[in-house]
Motif scaffolding. Structure first.
Motif, mmCIF file in Angstrom:
data_model
loop_
_atom_site.group_PDB
_atom_site.id
_atom_site.type_symbol
_atom_site.label_atom_id
_atom_site.label_comp_id
_atom_site.label_asym_id
_atom_site.label_seq_id
_atom_site.Cartn_x
_atom_site.Cartn_y
_atom_site.Cartn_z
ATOM 1 N N VAL A 7 0.742 -1.293 0.125
ATOM 2 C CA VAL A 7 -0.002 -0.068 0.112
ATOM 3 C C VAL A 7 0.855 1.225 0.144
ATOM 4 O O VAL A 7 0.505 2.120 -0.966
ATOM 5 N N ARG A 8 1.947 1.222 0.776
ATOM 6 C CA ARG A 8 2.775 2.388 1.075
ATOM 7 C C ARG A 8 3.376 2.631 -0.395
ATOM 8 O O ARG A 8 3.651 3.830 -0.818
ATOM 9 N N GLY A 9 3.913 1.554 -1.098
ATOM 10 C CA GLY A 9 4.420 1.774 -2.327
ATOM 11 C C GLY A 9 3.214 2.389 -3.406
ATOM 12 O O GLY A 9 3.819 3.171 -4.238
ATOM 13 N N LEU A 10 2.254 1.924 -3.383
ATOM 14 C CA LEU A 10 1.273 2.384 -4.376
ATOM 15 C C LEU A 10 0.850 3.747 -4.184
ATOM 16 O O LEU A 10 0.795 4.574 -5.031
ATOM 17 N N VAL A 11 0.861 4.079 -2.796
ATOM 18 C CA VAL A 11 0.534 5.654 -2.348
ATOM 19 C C VAL A 11 1.612 6.734 -2.818
ATOM 20 O O VAL A 11 1.393 7.563 -3.365
ATOM 21 N N GLY A 12 2.846 5.901 -2.729
ATOM 22 C CA GLY A 12 4.116 6.787 -3.071
ATOM 23 C C GLY A 12 3.967 6.924 -4.520
ATOM 24 O O GLY A 12 4.673 7.914 -5.094
ATOM 25 N N ASP A 13 3.399 5.997 -5.379
ATOM 26 C CA ASP A 13 3.489 6.023 -6.802
ATOM 27 C C ASP A 13 2.252 6.775 -7.345
ATOM 28 O O ASP A 13 2.095 7.000 -8.490
ATOM 29 N N THR A 14 1.545 7.295 -6.307
ATOM 30 C CA THR A 14 0.345 8.034 -6.886
ATOM 31 C C THR A 14 0.424 9.660 -7.089
ATOM 32 O O THR A 14 0.986 10.377 -6.121
ATOM 33 N N TYR A 15 0.138 9.959 -8.445
ATOM 34 C CA TYR A 15 0.521 11.429 -8.496
ATOM 35 C C TYR A 15 -0.750 12.119 -9.044
ATOM 36 O O TYR A 15 -1.042 13.403 -9.181
ATOM 37 N N ASP A 16 -1.558 11.370 -9.582
ATOM 38 C CA ASP A 16 -3.204 11.861 -9.925
ATOM 39 C C ASP A 16 -4.147 10.728 -9.669
ATOM 40 O O ASP A 16 -3.676 9.455 -9.010
ATOM 41 N N GLY B 70 -1.096 5.023 -9.585
ATOM 42 C CA GLY B 70 -0.482 4.378 -8.290
ATOM 43 C C GLY B 70 -1.749 3.700 -7.392
ATOM 44 O O GLY B 70 -2.574 2.685 -8.192
ATOM 45 N N TYR B 71 -2.128 3.961 -6.212
ATOM 46 C CA TYR B 71 -3.114 3.481 -5.589
ATOM 47 C C TYR B 71 -4.370 3.590 -6.330
ATOM 48 O O TYR B 71 -5.347 2.853 -6.165
ATOM 49 N N CYS B 72 -4.551 4.780 -6.715
ATOM 50 C CA CYS B 72 -6.018 5.144 -7.425
ATOM 51 C C CYS B 72 -6.305 4.160 -8.530
ATOM 52 O O CYS B 72 -7.247 3.983 -9.020
ATOM 53 N N GLU B 73 -5.306 3.690 -9.140
ATOM 54 C CA GLU B 73 -5.424 2.849 -10.336
ATOM 55 C C GLU B 73 -5.460 1.392 -9.841
ATOM 56 O O GLU B 73 -6.263 0.779 -10.727
ATOM 57 N N THR B 74 -4.606 1.108 -9.088
ATOM 58 C CA THR B 74 -4.619 -0.279 -8.625
ATOM 59 C C THR B 74 -4.626 -0.406 -7.092
ATOM 60 O O THR B 74 -3.736 -0.576 -6.375
ATOM 61 N N PRO B 75 -6.064 -0.564 -6.701
ATOM 62 C CA PRO B 75 -6.106 -0.376 -5.060
ATOM 63 C C PRO B 75 -5.864 -1.864 -4.686
ATOM 64 O O PRO B 75 -5.736 -2.677 -5.170
ATOM 65 N N ALA B 76 -5.221 -1.739 -3.386
ATOM 66 C CA ALA B 76 -4.929 -2.854 -2.654
ATOM 67 C C ALA B 76 -5.314 -2.708 -1.235
ATOM 68 O O ALA B 76 -5.747 -1.405 -0.552
ATOM 69 N N LYS B 77 -5.548 -3.954 -0.462
ATOM 70 C CA LYS B 77 -6.175 -3.820 0.940
ATOM 71 C C LYS B 77 -5.046 -3.914 1.929
ATOM 72 O O LYS B 77 -3.847 -4.235 1.542
ATOM 73 N N TYR B 78 -5.153 -3.467 2.885
ATOM 74 C CA TYR B 78 -4.352 -3.443 4.159
ATOM 75 C C TYR B 78 -5.219 -3.847 5.229
ATOM 76 O O TYR B 78 -5.785 -3.188 6.044
ATOM 77 N N SER B 79 -5.004 -5.116 5.727
ATOM 78 C CA SER B 79 -6.156 -5.791 6.716
ATOM 79 C C SER B 79 -5.975 -5.305 8.000
ATOM 80 O O SER B 79 -6.698 -5.276 8.660
ATOM 81 N N GLY B 80 -4.815 -4.401 8.070
ATOM 82 C CA GLY B 80 -4.547 -3.747 9.619
ATOM 83 C C GLY B 80 -5.017 -2.414 9.601
ATOM 84 O O GLY B 80 -4.852 -1.892 10.859
ATOM 85 N N LEU C 155 -9.844 1.004 2.829
ATOM 86 C CA LEU C 155 -8.454 0.580 2.801
ATOM 87 C C LEU C 155 -8.331 -0.875 3.399
ATOM 88 O O LEU C 155 -7.731 -1.626 2.960
ATOM 89 N N ARG C 156 -9.111 -1.261 4.398
ATOM 90 C CA ARG C 156 -8.905 -2.730 4.964
ATOM 91 C C ARG C 156 -9.391 -3.665 3.899
ATOM 92 O O ARG C 156 -8.814 -5.016 4.082
ATOM 93 N N THR C 157 -10.199 -3.405 3.231
ATOM 94 C CA THR C 157 -10.621 -4.435 2.085
ATOM 95 C C THR C 157 -10.172 -4.240 0.505
ATOM 96 O O THR C 157 -10.180 -5.047 -0.242
#
Length: 479
Positions: A320-329, A333-343, A424-426
């Motif tokens: 998730v942190r990697g995807l967030v860091g790659d998000t510029y619009d 990044g995360y906006c294009e390829t969301p991922a879950k963080y169960s914690g 974010l959890r799912t």
């Protein structure tokens, strides 16, 4: 005294007297046989046959060399036959003389030499048997060091008198050398080197194929297994995994599987913990999971399950942190390829903090306690796209202070912000898909900029305050 008389032949001078025949001196057959019993042709020397004595010595030396070098029973049988033939031949030669005598001195001397030779051969052979007994006893105890030390006692004499006796000891020494190489390989394998383990066990298997080496192989194997676990849990886990997966051979080497079963669970947990400390979460989870798969009834399964959960959360968080860091619009990044963080904190009724990504022109004006840059504290991820015209609010007429003949009609629109909202959890997408921000419209004076050409103002967003932005985004963060 009467004068000798001579008879004359009718014609010619008288005949010459006959030359007497030369006869060999008397010999003692017993002494000759005993002399040859020494294997050095002494009997031939007593009979005056020097060349036979030399032949006997050469033959004896050659046969002894053959017996010592080949260590075959046929060579020893041939040597005994040579010994018997020498005695028989000495007896036969002496017995063929016209006169026989008893030479007590020769008999005593040759008997003494023959007995000395025979006694020496017997003692050396008995000693050879004793040495080999000690070699075999040491091998049966699995003590290669003692076996090699005993075999080192074999000298030239024992080799001459008992080559067939001491020859098996050479094979024991060679097997011990192979086992020493195997022990060295296995010691290197304690670092987790599968290649060294394979070579070490391969050598042990080769030695084990020769009968009688079970205990010496067991000693080397036990020394290796007793060194488990090693100080490095991951090395131990690699070793025990190889031992567990090793194809059974139905021999002493299969004992290694029991050691693997006894040692591997603790090694897997320890290795997982070490890898977690090194932030190698993927490999750590693999180790914990292996314990659950292979040893489901082990007492450490709860620890392993906790390790799997912890490692999984760390892996998800890193992604998730990697995807967030790659998000510029809103399309990266995360906006294009969301991922879950169960914690992540649960998306619950009431207020939920969010990670605001993408265009921050408006989300940056939200209250600070709504926003966070830490995925571990966010329930939502809100991706904001570039603002667009929303619903039309009001259309107003404006006069141009430079040209009163060209008034302008300006429509004011709400600020529509397209959104992608994720739990974010799912990692699942949620509503709303957009927000529209209200604000003031139709100001008394409308200022705009132009570049040389007066095209007039276009359509305009309403003017927004922080409270307007907050009111628009409140349904996003409130469930």
């Amino acid at each position: 005294m009467d004068s000798p008389t001579y008879e004359h032949a009718p014609f010619g001078p008288p005949d010459e007297p006959p030359t007497p025949l030369r006869t060999r001196p008397p010999a003692d057959p017993v002494a000759a046989a005993l002399g040859n019993a020494s294997l050095f042709g002494i009997g031939y020397l007593l009979l005056g046959h020097w060349w036979l004595a030399v032949f006997a010595v050469v033959g004896t030396v050659w046969l002894l060399n053959v017996a010592a070098s080949t260590a075959d029973t046929w060579a020893e049988i041939l040597l005994v036959a040579w010994w018997v033939a020498g005695m028989a031949h000495g007896w036969s030669l002496a017995h063929g003389r016209t006169e026989h005598v008893v030479r007590r001195g020769q008999r005593v001397g040759t008997l003494a030499v023959a007995l000395a030779v025979l006694l020496t051969a017997v003692l050396l052979r008995v000693d050879a048997h004793g040495i080999e007994d000690r070699v075999n006893e040491a091998r049966e105890r699995g003590d290669c060091e003692a076996a090699v030390a005993a075999q080192d006692e074999v000298g030239f004499g024992q080799r001459l008198a008992g080559a067939t006796v001491v020859e098996p000891g050479k094979a024991v020494v060679e097997a011990c050398k192979q086992l020493e190489r195997a022990a060295s390989r296995l010691a290197a394998g304690r670092s987790g080197s599968v290649e060294d383990l394979e070579r070490g066990f391969g050598i042990l298997a080769g030695v084990l194929r020769e009968p009688g080496n079970e205990q010496t192989v067991k000693t080397v194997l036990d020394a290796f297994l007793d060194g488990l676990p090693t100080q490095d849990s991951c090395n131990t886990a690699d070793i025990t995994e190889w031992l567990r997966d090793r194809e059974p051979t139905r021999d002493v080497l299969d004992r290694s599987a029991d050691t693997a079963t006894r040692t591997e669970p603790a090694a897997l947990v320890g290795c997982g913990d070490d890898l977690m400390a090194e932030d190698d979460w993927q490999e750590a989870r693999t180790r914990y999971q292996l314990l659950l798969d292979e040893y489901p009834d082990d007492t450490r399964t709860e620890v392993a399950r906790g390790g799997v959960r912890k490692a999984t959360l760390a892996i998800e968080l890193e992604k998730v942190r990697g995807l967030v860091g790659d998000t510029y619009d809103a399309t990266s990044g995360y906006c294009e390829t969301p991922a879950k963080y169960s914690g992540a904190p649960a998306y619950r009724k009431g207020f939920n903090r969010a990670l605001f990504l993408g265009d921050t022109e408006y989300t940056g004006r939200l209250p600070g306690d709504w926003r966070t840059g830490d995925p571990t504290k966010a329930s939502l991820v809100v991706c904001a796209d570039t603002a667009e015209n929303g619903a039309a609010v009001e259309t107003c007429q404006y006069e141009n202070d430079k040209s009163p003949y060209f008034p302008y009609s300006v429509t004011f629109y709400k600020v529509k912000v397209p959104l992608k909202v994720y739990e974010l959890r799912t990692g699942k997408r949620l509503d709303p898909r957009e927000v529209q921000i209200s604000g003031g419209s139709c100001p008394s004076v409308l200022r705009y900029e132009y570049y040389g050409i007066d095209l007039g103002p276009g359509n305009e967003f309403v003017s927004t305050a922080k409270s307007d932005v907050r009111d628009a985004f409140w349904p996003v963060v409130k469930r």
